[in-house]
Design a protein around this motif. Structure first.
Motif, PDB file in Angstrom:
ATOM      1  N   MET A 182     -20.370  21.840  27.481  1.00 32.22           N
ATOM      2  CA  MET A 182     -19.090  21.210  27.143  1.00 32.22           C
ATOM      3  C   MET A 182     -18.206  21.091  28.379  1.00 32.22           C
ATOM      4  O   MET A 182     -17.535  20.074  28.582  1.00 32.22           O
ATOM      5  CB  MET A 182     -18.369  22.007  26.051  1.00 32.22           C
ATOM      6  N   GLN A 183     -18.235  22.124  29.207  1.00 36.41           N
ATOM      7  CA  GLN A 183     -17.435  22.099  30.434  1.00 36.41           C
ATOM      8  C   GLN A 183     -17.909  20.995  31.371  1.00 36.41           C
ATOM      9  O   GLN A 183     -17.100  20.266  31.944  1.00 36.41           O
ATOM     10  CB  GLN A 183     -17.511  23.458  31.131  1.00 36.41           C
ATOM     11  N   LYS A 184     -19.239  20.840  31.519  1.00 36.91           N
ATOM     12  CA  LYS A 184     -19.786  19.769  32.367  1.00 36.91           C
ATOM     13  C   LYS A 184     -19.385  18.399  31.834  1.00 36.91           C
ATOM     14  O   LYS A 184     -18.990  17.513  32.597  1.00 36.91           O
ATOM     15  CB  LYS A 184     -21.312  19.864  32.418  1.00 36.91           C
ATOM     16  N   THR A 185     -19.506  18.222  30.529  1.00 36.21           N
ATOM     17  CA  THR A 185     -19.173  16.942  29.896  1.00 36.21           C
ATOM     18  C   THR A 185     -17.693  16.628  30.077  1.00 36.21           C
ATOM     19  O   THR A 185     -17.327  15.491  30.413  1.00 36.21           O
ATOM     20  CB  THR A 185     -19.530  16.974  28.393  1.00 36.21           C
ATOM     21  N   LEU A 186     -16.837  17.590  29.853  1.00 34.68           N
ATOM     22  CA  LEU A 186     -15.398  17.391  30.009  1.00 34.68           C
ATOM     23  C   LEU A 186     -15.057  17.017  31.439  1.00 34.68           C
ATOM     24  O   LEU A 186     -14.229  16.134  31.683  1.00 34.68           O
ATOM     25  CB  LEU A 186     -14.650  18.663  29.594  1.00 34.68           C
ATOM     26  N   LYS A 187     -15.720  17.642  32.388  1.00 32.07           N
ATOM     27  CA  LYS A 187     -15.482  17.338  33.802  1.00 32.07           C
ATOM     28  C   LYS A 187     -15.882  15.902  34.116  1.00 32.07           C
ATOM     29  O   LYS A 187     -15.179  15.186  34.821  1.00 32.07           O
ATOM     30  CB  LYS A 187     -16.257  18.320  34.675  1.00 32.07           C
ATOM     31  N   LEU A 188     -17.019  15.452  33.566  1.00 34.79           N
ATOM     32  CA  LEU A 188     -17.472  14.072  33.777  1.00 34.79           C
ATOM     33  C   LEU A 188     -16.543  13.066  33.118  1.00 34.79           C
ATOM     34  O   LEU A 188     -16.246  12.021  33.690  1.00 34.79           O
ATOM     35  CB  LEU A 188     -18.889  13.888  33.229  1.00 34.79           C
ATOM     36  N   LEU A 189     -16.096  13.356  31.926  1.00 35.84           N
ATOM     37  CA  LEU A 189     -15.245  12.432  31.187  1.00 35.84           C
ATOM     38  C   LEU A 189     -13.847  12.305  31.767  1.00 35.84           C
ATOM     39  O   LEU A 189     -13.254  11.226  31.745  1.00 35.84           O
ATOM     40  CB  LEU A 189     -15.142  12.861  29.718  1.00 35.84           C
ATOM     41  N   THR A 190     -13.303  13.388  32.277  1.00 28.36           N
ATOM     42  CA  THR A 190     -11.925  13.357  32.786  1.00 28.36           C
ATOM     43  C   THR A 190     -11.850  13.101  34.279  1.00 28.36           C
ATOM     44  O   THR A 190     -10.784  12.752  34.779  1.00 28.36           O
ATOM     45  CB  THR A 190     -11.216  14.697  32.490  1.00 28.36           C
ATOM     46  N   SER A 191     -12.944  13.250  34.977  1.00 28.29           N
ATOM     47  CA  SER A 191     -12.984  13.090  36.438  1.00 28.29           C
ATOM     48  C   SER A 191     -11.950  13.973  37.133  1.00 28.29           C
ATOM     49  O   SER A 191     -11.420  13.625  38.169  1.00 28.29           O
ATOM     50  CB  SER A 191     -12.759  11.623  36.838  1.00 28.29           C
ATOM     51  N   GLN A 192     -11.647  15.091  36.511  1.00 29.08           N
ATOM     52  CA  GLN A 192     -10.696  16.021  37.106  1.00 29.08           C
ATOM     53  C   GLN A 192     -11.442  17.271  37.569  1.00 29.08           C
ATOM     54  O   GLN A 192     -12.478  17.617  37.018  1.00 29.08           O
ATOM     55  CB  GLN A 192      -9.635  16.437  36.090  1.00 29.08           C
ATOM     56  N   GLU A 193     -10.867  17.882  38.582  1.00 25.62           N
ATOM     57  CA  GLU A 193     -11.420  19.157  39.022  1.00 25.62           C
ATOM     58  C   GLU A 193     -10.961  20.235  38.056  1.00 25.62           C
ATOM     59  O   GLU A 193      -9.773  20.464  37.884  1.00 25.62           O
ATOM     60  CB  GLU A 193     -10.966  19.495  40.442  1.00 25.62           C
ATOM     61  N   LEU A 194     -11.914  20.843  37.417  1.00 20.64           N
ATOM     62  CA  LEU A 194     -11.621  21.930  36.495  1.00 20.64           C
ATOM     63  C   LEU A 194     -12.050  23.243  37.132  1.00 20.64           C
ATOM     64  O   LEU A 194     -12.931  23.264  37.985  1.00 20.64           O
ATOM     65  CB  LEU A 194     -12.380  21.722  35.178  1.00 20.64           C
ATOM     66  N   PRO A 195     -11.426  24.327  36.715  1.00 22.61           N
ATOM     67  CA  PRO A 195     -11.870  25.627  37.255  1.00 22.61           C
ATOM     68  C   PRO A 195     -13.354  25.831  36.961  1.00 22.61           C
ATOM     69  O   PRO A 195     -13.812  25.545  35.858  1.00 22.61           O
ATOM     70  CB  PRO A 195     -11.026  26.646  36.489  1.00 22.61           C
ATOM     71  N   GLU A 196     -14.084  26.264  37.964  1.00 23.74           N
ATOM     72  CA  GLU A 196     -15.525  26.478  37.809  1.00 23.74           C
ATOM     73  C   GLU A 196     -15.773  27.836  37.169  1.00 23.74           C
ATOM     74  O   GLU A 196     -15.633  28.861  37.807  1.00 23.74           O
ATOM     75  CB  GLU A 196     -16.216  26.402  39.173  1.00 23.74           C
TER      76      GLU A 196
END
Length: 153
Positions: free
Chosen positions: A106-120
């Motif tokens: 889910m975290q990978k998908t959200l990162k791809l969809l939002t194109s935002q840097e999320l905390p790893e």
């Protein structure tokens, strides 16, 4: 210094530690064969075949049962702890690993969809065991306790 000598001459501790080490080495070998690559972190990691937790607590309980008797308070304590640990490895920890896998995806998908840097934040996925992995650890623990009992006690 006496305490260290006593600890490392305790047949119950040695049997449990040997069972854990054997399970971890076997787990690392099996993981390398299945995944076609060697991962040294599997030597100390959770999850996988066989269950090191199950092998450890079962060998301790079996050794206590053989030496002290199945009617002893020591066996009752070790046996109940073994049941709890094996149940936890197969139940709660297995489900935690499944949830971690889904959350990581889910975290990978959200990162791809939002194109935002999320905390790893990568959650551990190898934390629990299947019933077969737990059963293998239990069998390994019992066999190791019987071997130790027949050779050294």
């Amino acid at each position: 210094m006496r305490y260290i000598t006593e600890l490392f001459s305790n047949i119950f501790v040695l049997t449990a530690l040997a069972s854990w080490a054997e399970a971890q080495v076997l787990k690392t070998i099996i993981h390398a064969i299945v995944n076609k690559k060697f991962d040294i972190t599997r030597l100390f990691g959770d999850g996988g075949m066989p269950s090191g937790h199950s092998a450890t607590v079962t060998s301790l309980a079996a050794c206590v049962g053989l030496v002290k008797g199945l009617d002893s308070v020591e066996f009752a304590i070790a046996g109940i702890v073994a049941v709890v640990v094996c149940h936890d490895a197969r139940g709660v920890r297995l489900e935690t690993g499944k949830q971690s896998t889904i959350l990581n995806e889910m975290q990978k998908t959200l990162k791809l969809l939002t194109s935002q840097e999320l905390p790893e934040v990568k959650l551990k996925e190898f934390v629990g065991h299947t019933p077969t992995q737990v059963a293998a650890g239990i069998i390994m623990g019992i066999v190791n306790a019987i071997i130790v009992y027949n050779l050294f006690i």
